[in-house]
Design a protein around this motif. Structure first.
Motif, PDB file in Angstrom:
ATOM      1  N   UNK A   1      -6.952  -9.849 -11.725  1.00 43.71           N
ATOM      2  CA  UNK A   1      -7.162  -9.344 -10.380  1.00 43.71           C
ATOM      3  C   UNK A   1      -5.853  -9.340  -9.601  1.00 43.71           C
ATOM      4  N   UNK A   2      -5.053 -10.380  -9.772  1.00 46.22           N
ATOM      5  CA  UNK A   2      -3.781 -10.473  -9.052  1.00 46.22           C
ATOM      6  C   UNK A   2      -2.831  -9.365  -9.481  1.00 46.22           C
ATOM      7  N   UNK A   3      -2.888  -8.987 -10.782  1.00 43.61           N
ATOM      8  CA  UNK A   3      -2.024  -7.910 -11.269  1.00 43.61           C
ATOM      9  C   UNK A   3      -2.390  -6.581 -10.617  1.00 43.61           C
ATOM     10  N   UNK A   4      -3.667  -6.355 -10.418  1.00 47.10           N
ATOM     11  CA  UNK A   4      -4.129  -5.100  -9.807  1.00 47.10           C
ATOM     12  C   UNK A   4      -3.683  -5.032  -8.356  1.00 47.10           C
ATOM     13  N   UNK A   5      -3.852  -6.121  -7.618  1.00 50.11           N
ATOM     14  CA  UNK A   5      -3.453  -6.152  -6.212  1.00 50.11           C
ATOM     15  C   UNK A   5      -1.943  -5.993  -6.094  1.00 50.11           C
ATOM     16  N   UNK A   7       0.087  -4.545  -8.237  1.00 48.79           N
ATOM     17  CA  UNK A   7       0.466  -3.175  -8.596  1.00 48.79           C
ATOM     18  C   UNK A   7       0.131  -2.197  -7.474  1.00 48.79           C
ATOM     19  N   UNK A   8      -1.007  -2.388  -6.815  1.00 50.28           N
ATOM     20  CA  UNK A   8      -1.374  -1.492  -5.717  1.00 50.28           C
ATOM     21  C   UNK A   8      -0.386  -1.641  -4.556  1.00 50.28           C
ATOM     22  N   UNK A   9      -0.029  -2.855  -4.208  1.00 50.87           N
ATOM     23  CA  UNK A   9       0.937  -3.070  -3.127  1.00 50.87           C
ATOM     24  C   UNK A   9       2.293  -2.493  -3.513  1.00 50.87           C
ATOM     25  N   UNK A  10       2.705  -2.694  -4.766  1.00 47.26           N
ATOM     26  CA  UNK A  10       3.966  -2.138  -5.246  1.00 47.26           C
ATOM     27  C   UNK A  10       3.975  -0.621  -5.186  1.00 47.26           C
ATOM     28  N   UNK A  11       2.865   0.012  -5.572  1.00 46.84           N
ATOM     29  CA  UNK A  11       2.780   1.470  -5.535  1.00 46.84           C
ATOM     30  C   UNK A  11       2.853   1.986  -4.101  1.00 46.84           C
ATOM     31  N   UNK A  12       2.210   1.296  -3.168  1.00 50.98           N
ATOM     32  CA  UNK A  12       2.244   1.701  -1.763  1.00 50.98           C
ATOM     33  C   UNK A  12       3.660   1.579  -1.210  1.00 50.98           C
ATOM     34  N   UNK A  13       4.331   0.468  -1.521  1.00 56.32           N
ATOM     35  CA  UNK A  13       5.706   0.276  -1.049  1.00 56.32           C
ATOM     36  C   UNK A  13       6.628   1.334  -1.645  1.00 56.32           C
TER      37      UNK A  13
END
Length: 76
Positions: A1-5, A7-13
């Motif tokens: 779950x932490x990897x998904x969150x 990755x999503x934050x990284x993609x947004x940034x």
């Protein structure tokens, strides 16, 4: 779950920073149009508020930015 969150934050940034570099910093060249100055925006706002209406009651051209639209109840 932490990897998904993460990755999503990284993609947004990444998306935000690429958009900023390409659009605002003009990575591929180009120039900002002269209509993007404060004086032009003020004159546009004056024009919008003074726009004549002949067919009905006064309305606002863009109610989302002005936030003074009328909400009618379901009964009327």
């Amino acid at each position: 779950m932490a990897k998904i969150v993460a990755s999503a934050i990284g993609a947004i940034v990444l998306a935000f920073s690429l958009d900023y570099i390409v659009s605002d910093r003009k990575l591929f060249g180009g120039k900002t149009p002269r209509t993007m100055c404060k004086e032009w925006q003020e004159e546009t706002e004056k024009m919008k508020t003074a726009w004549p209406r002949t067919a009905g009651p006064p309305v606002v051209l863009n109610p989302i930015t002005r936030q003074n639209f009328i909400v009618k109840s379901r009964d009327s």
